[in-house]
Structure formats: structure tokens, C-alpha cells
Design a protein around this motif. Sequence first.
Motif, mmCIF file in Angstrom:
data_model
loop_
_atom_site.group_PDB
_atom_site.id
_atom_site.type_symbol
_atom_site.label_atom_id
_atom_site.label_comp_id
_atom_site.label_asym_id
_atom_site.label_seq_id
_atom_site.Cartn_x
_atom_site.Cartn_y
_atom_site.Cartn_z
ATOM 1 N N VAL A 11 58.397 40.704 20.202
ATOM 2 C CA VAL A 11 57.068 40.781 19.575
ATOM 3 C C VAL A 11 57.041 41.902 18.537
ATOM 4 N N LYS A 12 57.668 43.031 18.833
ATOM 5 C CA LYS A 12 57.709 44.144 17.873
ATOM 6 C C LYS A 12 58.363 43.708 16.562
ATOM 7 N N ILE A 13 59.379 42.872 16.655
ATOM 8 C CA ILE A 13 60.104 42.418 15.467
ATOM 9 C C ILE A 13 59.284 41.407 14.682
ATOM 10 N N ILE A 14 58.664 40.458 15.363
ATOM 11 C CA ILE A 14 57.981 39.379 14.644
ATOM 12 C C ILE A 14 56.538 39.703 14.270
ATOM 13 N N GLN A 22 47.996 33.719 16.088
ATOM 14 C CA GLN A 22 49.155 32.942 16.530
ATOM 15 C C GLN A 22 50.050 33.791 17.440
ATOM 16 N N LEU A 23 50.188 35.058 17.112
ATOM 17 C CA LEU A 23 50.982 35.941 17.963
ATOM 18 C C LEU A 23 50.356 36.053 19.354
ATOM 19 N N SER A 24 49.046 36.169 19.415
ATOM 20 C CA SER A 24 48.341 36.219 20.703
ATOM 21 C C SER A 24 48.594 34.957 21.510
ATOM 22 N N ALA A 40 61.491 31.410 24.559
ATOM 23 C CA ALA A 40 62.560 30.965 23.659
ATOM 24 C C ALA A 40 62.139 31.082 22.195
ATOM 25 N N LYS A 41 60.888 30.753 21.875
ATOM 26 C CA LYS A 41 60.394 30.863 20.495
ATOM 27 C C LYS A 41 60.336 32.315 20.042
ATOM 28 N N LEU A 42 59.881 33.204 20.916
ATOM 29 C CA LEU A 42 59.862 34.625 20.564
ATOM 30 C C LEU A 42 61.274 35.116 20.241
ATOM 31 N N GLN A 43 62.227 34.752 21.074
ATOM 32 C CA GLN A 43 63.608 35.174 20.853
ATOM 33 C C GLN A 43 64.164 34.547 19.573
ATOM 34 N N GLU A 44 63.949 33.251 19.389
ATOM 35 C CA GLU A 44 64.463 32.547 18.212
ATOM 36 C C GLU A 44 63.956 33.182 16.916
ATOM 37 N N TYR A 45 62.651 33.454 16.859
ATOM 38 C CA TYR A 45 62.093 33.985 15.624
ATOM 39 C C TYR A 45 62.419 35.460 15.431
ATOM 40 N N ALA A 46 62.554 36.215 16.491
ATOM 41 C CA ALA A 46 62.983 37.611 16.352
ATOM 42 C C ALA A 46 64.399 37.653 15.771
ATOM 43 N N GLU A 47 65.272 36.824 16.290
ATOM 44 C CA GLU A 47 66.648 36.782 15.784
ATOM 45 C C GLU A 47 66.691 36.267 14.346
ATOM 46 N N ARG A 48 65.885 35.270 14.032
ATOM 47 C CA ARG A 48 65.866 34.713 12.681
ATOM 48 C C ARG A 48 65.364 35.750 11.676
ATOM 49 N N THR A 85 63.197 45.071 2.542
ATOM 50 C CA THR A 85 64.098 45.883 3.358
ATOM 51 C C THR A 85 63.324 46.890 4.196
ATOM 52 N N GLU A 86 62.085 47.193 3.806
ATOM 53 C CA GLU A 86 61.253 48.141 4.540
ATOM 54 C C GLU A 86 60.478 47.420 5.635
ATOM 55 N N LEU A 87 60.494 47.953 6.836
ATOM 56 C CA LEU A 87 59.805 47.312 7.948
ATOM 57 C C LEU A 87 58.298 47.295 7.774
ATOM 58 N N ASP A 88 57.739 48.326 7.135
ATOM 59 C CA ASP A 88 56.290 48.386 7.000
ATOM 60 C C ASP A 88 55.775 47.672 5.752
ATOM 61 N N GLN A 89 56.666 47.103 4.981
ATOM 62 C CA GLN A 89 56.265 46.303 3.821
ATOM 63 C C GLN A 89 56.513 44.853 4.161
ATOM 64 N N ASN A 90 55.524 44.052 3.961
ATOM 65 C CA ASN A 90 55.663 42.654 4.353
ATOM 66 C C ASN A 90 55.661 41.727 3.153
ATOM 67 N N GLN A 91 56.222 42.217 2.073
ATOM 68 C CA GLN A 91 56.374 41.362 0.906
ATOM 69 C C GLN A 91 57.642 40.550 1.098
ATOM 70 N N ALA A 92 57.629 39.374 0.565
ATOM 71 C CA ALA A 92 58.786 38.501 0.687
ATOM 72 C C ALA A 92 58.948 37.740 -0.619
ATOM 73 N N PHE A 93 60.017 36.991 -0.700
ATOM 74 C CA PHE A 93 60.251 36.138 -1.863
ATOM 75 C C PHE A 93 60.439 34.730 -1.356
ATOM 76 N N GLY A 94 59.918 33.785 -2.101
ATOM 77 C CA GLY A 94 60.077 32.409 -1.676
ATOM 78 C C GLY A 94 59.385 31.439 -2.590
ATOM 79 N N LEU A 95 59.132 30.283 -2.055
ATOM 80 C CA LEU A 95 58.577 29.148 -2.779
ATOM 81 C C LEU A 95 57.185 28.863 -2.237
ATOM 82 N N SER A 96 56.216 28.764 -3.154
ATOM 83 C CA SER A 96 54.831 28.468 -2.764
ATOM 84 C C SER A 96 54.385 27.174 -3.413
ATOM 85 N N SER A 97 53.664 26.401 -2.647
ATOM 86 C CA SER A 97 53.034 25.196 -3.169
ATOM 87 C C SER A 97 51.588 25.222 -2.689
ATOM 88 N N LEU A 98 50.667 25.467 -3.622
ATOM 89 C CA LEU A 98 49.255 25.579 -3.269
ATOM 90 C C LEU A 98 48.556 24.234 -3.414
#
Length: 135
Positions: A11-14, A22-24, A40-48, A85-98
Amino acid sequence: MSRMMQAVEHVKIIRPFVPQSQLSALVDGCRSPEKDFFFAKLQEYAERIQAMPKTYEQDGKGDDALVSLHYFRGGSDFYITEKDTELDQNQAFGLSSLNGGEPELGYISIAELAACNVELDLHFEPRRVREVKGA
């Protein structure tokens, strides 16, 4: 380490990547008859999330970049290929379709997605950008 302690570590990781509601639900699920699925989902997503490429690690790969996470809400989809790369920054890069519009690559704020109650797709399997665009 007990199963519950492992779940706490996961949970700390995800936490920064999953909307609070959703986390709750995931945590509550660990106390339900379906607890094996939720653990299993918590473990899968923490590892991912830990294994995800960091910002610029997939630079130049274009459609061959790996998509690790998928978020959705209504007709909008967000596919995350890299995380900060920073844990406290939650910016990401990816593909968006609005709202079903043309997909665009760019920076995405995970914190803003969570604030807008998007949902992390718990059934998404990592795939290449080209596969996402072709879907």
C-alpha cells in the motif's frame, strides 16, 4: 513477514498511484472472503510500479514504449509509460485520450487523475503503445 505486513508495504508503494477511494476498496477487500484476489492485486501493482521505467528511460522508443498502467473514467483513458524518479512527485508520461478523442503523448499528473476520481484498471496487462493505439 506476515501477509498483512506485506500488504501494508505494498500500500505504501501504490498509494500515490491509486485514487483514495479505490485504495480503500482494495484494503477493505483484504478483509473479505475474496482476500486472496486483493492481496495478489496489491502485490502485483506494487511490483509493477516499482519496476516501471522512470521519466526519459523510454525516450525515443515511440510506439515501442511499454505502457505499465491504465486509468479510465467515462470515455477518457490514460496510459502511463514512465513515472517520475521522485517518490513525492506523481507526474508521469504517457498517452491520453479524452472523451474518445485522438490520443496524445505528454505529461500526466497522477495526483490530478486521482483527484478527478479516475480508476486504475486492475485488469490491465502491460503492452506497447502501438497496441494501445490499435485498440
